[in-house]
Design an enzyme around this catalytic site. Structure first.
Site, PDB file in Angstrom:
ATOM      1  N   HIS A  13       0.862  -1.196   0.000  1.00 44.80           N
ATOM      2  CA  HIS A  13       0.000   0.000   0.000  1.00 44.80           C
ATOM      3  C   HIS A  13       0.893   1.240   0.000  1.00 44.80           C
ATOM      4  O   HIS A  13       1.477   1.594   1.017  1.00 44.80           O
ATOM      5  CB  HIS A  13      -0.901   0.011   1.242  1.00 44.80           C
ATOM      6  CG  HIS A  13      -1.889   1.147   1.235  1.00 44.80           C
ATOM      7  ND1 HIS A  13      -3.245   0.945   1.356  1.00 44.80           N
ATOM      8  CD2 HIS A  13      -1.723   2.490   1.116  1.00 44.80           C
ATOM      9  CE1 HIS A  13      -3.870   2.122   1.320  1.00 44.80           C
ATOM     10  NE2 HIS A  13      -2.963   3.071   1.173  1.00 44.80           N
ATOM     11  N   HIS A  15       1.576   5.389  -1.714  1.00 40.48           N
ATOM     12  CA  HIS A  15       1.255   6.577  -2.525  1.00 40.48           C
ATOM     13  C   HIS A  15       2.568   7.185  -3.019  1.00 40.48           C
ATOM     14  O   HIS A  15       3.452   7.461  -2.205  1.00 40.48           O
ATOM     15  CB  HIS A  15       0.532   7.634  -1.681  1.00 40.48           C
ATOM     16  CG  HIS A  15      -0.742   7.136  -1.066  1.00 40.48           C
ATOM     17  ND1 HIS A  15      -1.967   7.300  -1.658  1.00 40.48           N
ATOM     18  CD2 HIS A  15      -0.975   6.445   0.076  1.00 40.48           C
ATOM     19  CE1 HIS A  15      -2.912   6.759  -0.904  1.00 40.48           C
ATOM     20  NE2 HIS A  15      -2.338   6.224   0.164  1.00 40.48           N
ATOM     21  N   LYS A  98      -9.461   0.082  -5.847  1.00 41.16           N
ATOM     22  CA  LYS A  98      -9.490   0.676  -4.511  1.00 41.16           C
ATOM     23  C   LYS A  98     -10.822   1.353  -4.261  1.00 41.16           C
ATOM     24  O   LYS A  98     -11.285   2.163  -5.059  1.00 41.16           O
ATOM     25  CB  LYS A  98      -8.354   1.714  -4.405  1.00 41.16           C
ATOM     26  CG  LYS A  98      -8.291   2.461  -3.090  1.00 41.16           C
ATOM     27  CD  LYS A  98      -7.730   1.618  -1.967  1.00 41.16           C
ATOM     28  CE  LYS A  98      -7.840   2.301  -0.605  1.00 41.16           C
ATOM     29  NZ  LYS A  98      -6.724   3.188  -0.324  1.00 41.16           N
ATOM     30  N   HIS A 135     -10.560   1.314   1.813  1.00 40.32           N
ATOM     31  CA  HIS A 135     -10.329   2.295   2.877  1.00 40.32           C
ATOM     32  C   HIS A 135     -11.542   2.180   3.786  1.00 40.32           C
ATOM     33  O   HIS A 135     -12.624   2.664   3.454  1.00 40.32           O
ATOM     34  CB  HIS A 135     -10.191   3.719   2.314  1.00 40.32           C
ATOM     35  CG  HIS A 135      -9.898   4.731   3.386  1.00 40.32           C
ATOM     36  ND1 HIS A 135      -8.680   5.359   3.509  1.00 40.32           N
ATOM     37  CD2 HIS A 135     -10.658   5.182   4.433  1.00 40.32           C
ATOM     38  CE1 HIS A 135      -8.707   6.162   4.571  1.00 40.32           C
ATOM     39  NE2 HIS A 135      -9.902   6.067   5.136  1.00 40.32           N
ATOM     40  N   HIS A 173      -4.653  -0.576   5.822  1.00 43.37           N
ATOM     41  CA  HIS A 173      -4.137   0.182   6.970  1.00 43.37           C
ATOM     42  C   HIS A 173      -5.069   0.114   8.173  1.00 43.37           C
ATOM     43  O   HIS A 173      -5.594   1.133   8.619  1.00 43.37           O
ATOM     44  CB  HIS A 173      -3.825   1.639   6.589  1.00 43.37           C
ATOM     45  CG  HIS A 173      -4.855   2.324   5.723  1.00 43.37           C
ATOM     46  ND1 HIS A 173      -6.200   2.391   6.032  1.00 43.37           N
ATOM     47  CD2 HIS A 173      -4.726   2.961   4.540  1.00 43.37           C
ATOM     48  CE1 HIS A 173      -6.823   3.061   5.090  1.00 43.37           C
ATOM     49  NE2 HIS A 173      -5.959   3.411   4.167  1.00 43.37           N
ATOM     50  N   ASP A 246       1.395   2.659   3.583  1.00 44.41           N
ATOM     51  CA  ASP A 246       0.545   3.839   3.404  1.00 44.41           C
ATOM     52  C   ASP A 246       1.389   5.116   3.465  1.00 44.41           C
ATOM     53  O   ASP A 246       0.918   6.151   3.921  1.00 44.41           O
ATOM     54  CB  ASP A 246      -0.595   3.894   4.419  1.00 44.41           C
ATOM     55  CG  ASP A 246      -1.684   4.869   3.989  1.00 44.41           C
ATOM     56  OD1 ASP A 246      -1.724   5.242   2.803  1.00 44.41           O
ATOM     57  OD2 ASP A 246      -2.501   5.262   4.850  1.00 44.41           O
TER      58      ASP A 246
HETATM   59  O1  DOR Z   1      -3.400   9.634   5.617  1.00 41.21           O
HETATM   60  C1  DOR Z   1      -3.739   9.304   4.487  1.00 41.21           C
HETATM   61  N1  DOR Z   1      -3.157   9.828   3.390  1.00 41.21           N
HETATM   62  N2  DOR Z   1      -4.728   8.430   4.342  1.00 41.21           N
HETATM   63  C2  DOR Z   1      -5.240   8.113   3.141  1.00 41.21           C
HETATM   64  O2  DOR Z   1      -6.135   7.324   3.093  1.00 41.21           O
HETATM   65  C3  DOR Z   1      -4.748   8.797   1.923  1.00 41.21           C
HETATM   66  C4  DOR Z   1      -3.389   9.293   2.095  1.00 41.21           C
HETATM   67  C5  DOR Z   1      -2.970  10.266   1.025  1.00 41.21           C
HETATM   68  O3  DOR Z   1      -3.177   9.986  -0.160  1.00 41.21           O
HETATM   69  O4  DOR Z   1      -2.404  11.302   1.371  1.00 41.21           O
HETATM   70 ZN    ZN Z   2      -3.347   5.071   1.546  1.00 35.88          ZN
END
Ligand code: DOR
Ligand code: ZN
Length: 345
Positions: A13, A15, A98, A135, A173, A246
Site C-alpha cells: 500500500h 502513494h 481501490k 479504505h 491500513h 501507506d
Molecule cells: O493519511 C492518508 N493519506 N490516508 C489516506 O487514506 C490517503 C493518504 C494520502 O493519499 O495522502
Molecule cells: Zn493510503
C-alpha cells in the site's frame, strides 16, 4: 540480534503522487522493496486501465538504473466505473481496485457514495479475480472520527462480504482492535495491511508538546490498546496480516498548515521502522513472513528472489528531502533509528 537477512519485502500500500514528486519518492521505495501496490488517488483519480498503465511507465522512469522495482497498479472505484472495464483491467495486469468512500480521505471526492451502486463492478471483479482494496472508514459526520473504522465493519464490510463471498478483500491500513478481530474471524478471502506508524505510535503522538501535523493521517492514530492489538496481529505469524506502509507524501507547507493534509511519509525508512516495531515486540523472527511472504501469497504472486539485510546500525533520519518545488518531511525526521536496511548483492 545484530543482522537479519530477509527475502526482499514488498509494500502492499503506497502513494507516490506524480510528476516531479516521483523523482524523490520512487527511489526511496525501490531501495528496499521489490514491488509496491500503487494507490490510484491522484488529483485526477486513475479510473481507466490505460491511464494506470501510462502512470506505471512514469513511475518506472524514476527507478534508479541499478535497481529493479515493479509497481503493481490499481484503479479507483467511482459510482460510474463500467463493469466492462474490469475484464480490460485484468487482461492488462491491474491487480486490484481501490474503494474510497466519497470524502473519507485525500482525493476521495470522486469515491463511492453508496456501495450498492458498484455492485455490478464488484460482481465482475469477483468473476475475474481482481482484488478489492478498502479504505474502511465511514464518512457519516455524526460518527466520532476514532470510531469510523469499527463502524465501517458492521455497516459496510460485513454486508459486502456476505454478498460477494468469493471476492478477495484487503482491509487497508487497519488501526483498531475491532479490525484485527474481524480479520481473524473471517474464514476466507480477507486480509489486512498494517502501517509502520500505527505499529509504533498511538494518538498521543499527535499532541505531544503541541499539535504535530506530521503525525496526522487517516485513519487517524488510535489509543494504545489498539496499537497493542495491531502489533500482536502483525507479529503473530497469521498469514492474513502483511506490510503496507501507506506512505503518503505531501509538501511540508501543506502538512504545516491550518488544515493539514492527512498522510505520513515513511517510505524512505520503512524497513527500519518495521524492524523497530518487531524488535520491541520480541518477534524479529516473524518479520519476514509479514514483510515478504504473506502479501505475495494473498495476491497470488511469487515471492521475491533478492534479499534485504537489516543491520543493527543506528542512523539519523534525514530532516527533509527536496520535493518538487518544496520540501518533504519524513516521519521521525532528525530522530535516531536502530536498524538500517540494505539490498544484498
Ligand atoms: O493519511 C492518508 N493519506 N490516508 C489516506 O487514506 C490517503 C493518504 C494520502 O493519499 O495522502
Ligand atoms: Zn493510503
Amino acid at each position: 540480534m545484530e543482522t537479519l537477512d530477509l527475502i526482499q519485502p514488498d509494500d502492499w500500500h503506497l502513494h507516490v503522487r506524480d510528476g516531479d514528486f516521483l523523482k524523490t519518492v520512487v527511489p526511496h521505495t525501490a531501495e528496499q522493496f521489490a514491488r509496491a501496490v500503487i494507490m490510484p488517488n491522484l488529483k485526477v483519480p486513475l479510473t481507466q486501465t490505460q491511464d494506470a498503465l501510462a502512470y506505471k511507465e512514469r513511475i518506472l522512469s524514476n527507478v534508479p538504473k541499478h535497481l529493479s522495482f515493479e509497481p503493481l497498479m490499481t484503479l479507483y472505484l467511482t459510482d460510474h466505473l463500467k463493469p466492462s472495464e474490469i475484464a480490460v483491467a485484468k487482461e492488462q495486469g491491474i491487480v486490484a481496485l481501490k474503494l474510497y468512500p466519497a470524502g473519507a480521505t485525500t482525493h476521495s471526492d470522486l469515491g463511492v457514495t453508496d456501495i450498492k451502486r458498484i455492485y455490478p463492478v464488484l460482481d465482475a471483479m469477483q468473476r475475474h479475480g481482481l482484488l478489492l482494496l478498502v479504505h474502511g472508514e465511514v464518512t457519516d459526520p455524526s460518527v466520532d472520527i476514532f470510531d469510523r473504522e469499527a463502524v465501517f465493519i458492521d455497516r459496510h464490510l460485513e454486508p459486502l462480504r456476505k454478498d460477494f463471498p468469493a471476492l478477495k478483500i484487503v482491509f487497508e491500513h487497519i488501526t483498531t482492535q475491532q479490525a484485527c478481530e474481524y480479520v481473524k474471524s473471517a474464514d476466507q478471502g480477507l486480509a489486512a495491511t498494517l502501517t509502520a506508524h500505527h505499529l509504533l505510535l498511538n494518538r498521543n503522538a499527535i499532541f505531544k508538546g503541541g499539535l504535530r501535523p506530521h503525525y496526522y493521517c487517516l485513519p487517524v492514530l488510535k489509543r494504545e490498546t489498539h496499537r497493542m492489538a495491531l502489533l500482536e496481529a502483525a507479529t503473530s505469524g497469521d498469514e492474513r496480516f502483511f506490510l503496507g506502509t501507506d506512505s503518503a507524501p505531501h509538501l511540508a507547507t501543506l502538512k504545516e498548515h491550518a488544515s493539514a493534509c492527512a498522510g505520513c511519509y515513511t517510505a524512505s525508512v520503512a524497513m527500519s521502522l518495521y524492524a523497530s516495531a518487531f524488535e520491541a515486540a520480541g518477534r524479529m523472527d516473524q518479520l519476514e513472513r509479514f514483510a515478504s511472504l504473506n502479501g505475495p501469497a494473498f495476491y497470488g504472486l511469487e515471492k521475491n528472489t533478492q534479499r534485504l539485510r537489516l543491520q543493527k546500525q543506528s542512523f539519523e533520519v534525514q530532516v527533509e528531502y527536496p520535493f518538487g518545488e518544496g520540501a518533504l518531511k519524513p516521519l521521525f525526521a532528525g530522530e535516531t533509528l536502530e536498524w538500517s536496511a540494505h539490498l544484498m548483492a
